[in-house]
Design an enzyme around this catalytic site. Sequence first.
Site: not given
Length: 414
Positions: A130, A207, A210, A233, A371
Amino acid sequence: MTVSSLRARPAGLDPRAIRRDFPIFQRNPGLVFLDTASSAQKPAAVIDGIAEFYRSDYANVHRGVYRLSITSTDRYEQGREIVRRFLNAGHLSEIVFVRGATEGINLVAQSWGAAFLKAGDEIIVSELEHHSNIVPWQLLRDRIGIKLVVAPIDSTGGLDLAAFEKRLSPRTKLVAMTHVANVTGHVVPVETVIRLAHAKGAKVLLDGCQAVPRMPVDVRALDVDFYVFSGHKVYGPTGIGILYGKRTILETMPPWQGGGDMILTVSFEKTTYQEPPHRFEAGTPDISGVIGLGMALDYVEGLGRDAIRDHEETLTNYAVDRLAAMPGVKVVGAGQRRLGVVSFTVDGIHPHDLATVLDQYQVAVRAGHHCAQPLMDRLGLPSTARASFGIYNDEADVDALTTAVSAAQEMFKR
């Protein structure tokens, strides 16, 4: 694996029952929401809990000695303990509240990176990233002269581990990589990434935006140095996120913002700072966001993260099978394993046009570059349509998606 076998949903998770916990589905009958990777819907427990906090317990934190301030502070710090437990961090001091994963990555770049990196040092990112895990390192590169090294994906769309390992060198100081890819849902073998990076003396930032909503994450078992995720999220409110950092690392990092609540003493000559995590939390924080995030994580824990992972993996595989079987539909590769996210294209239909038509059938998907423009360039695609799943989705939602895609194909034939 056949489509029929994929219809056997794992026991213990009932998306139709779960959907009743989310008011947006009652307010929007027939909604097929397939954009959870962008931002998840919120259960009533979170919505009502935040409202009740403002009605009953609100006051600023860490400043007052009166009852409301003490109560608000206790609830805020309880939120930190919920996050610590959720990630299995070793210490409360390792949980830093930020506005989102983006701010967490920027904090590491501007504090740790600026303090401990020098010209010629290298940071490795992957082609899957991202923009929020690319641009902060570019800003640091332009500021102090580090080098950004890119680890490629392979022909299947997964991280090329052999190529990644070749890019590691004594100059590698940090590997910054996604845990589950935002565009494709590829589950990166982060255990191997961390082991290889640490063998070269490099630190690792993951990261987890997700990953955290979809699977158990244990930062101590991973032995990761930094881990970030965004509350919105994982069924929590917007404007709140988490930076996990090993305590021994956070203690060496200077503040990156100055203001109230991050100080011990201030004079015009000198300021001394608090220990982590408060050193990195200048100003009045997002109190209700922290409390709402804690409620969201408790809600997720109540469902069971193993059950969520199994459900989403089964549903993702079902969606890949259904979409791949449709003439003119191409599913973007995601390596050996994907979770929660499926990107695809339809011959002759721009993804934005496709998403507009799908909306007429009450099917909400994301369309664009997500993104991740460098990944799109690597794939040779200007954009894709992306369906992403949550705990409230089931096979009927995938069927509604494919029915709407077929309708769009018929429309564009005319």
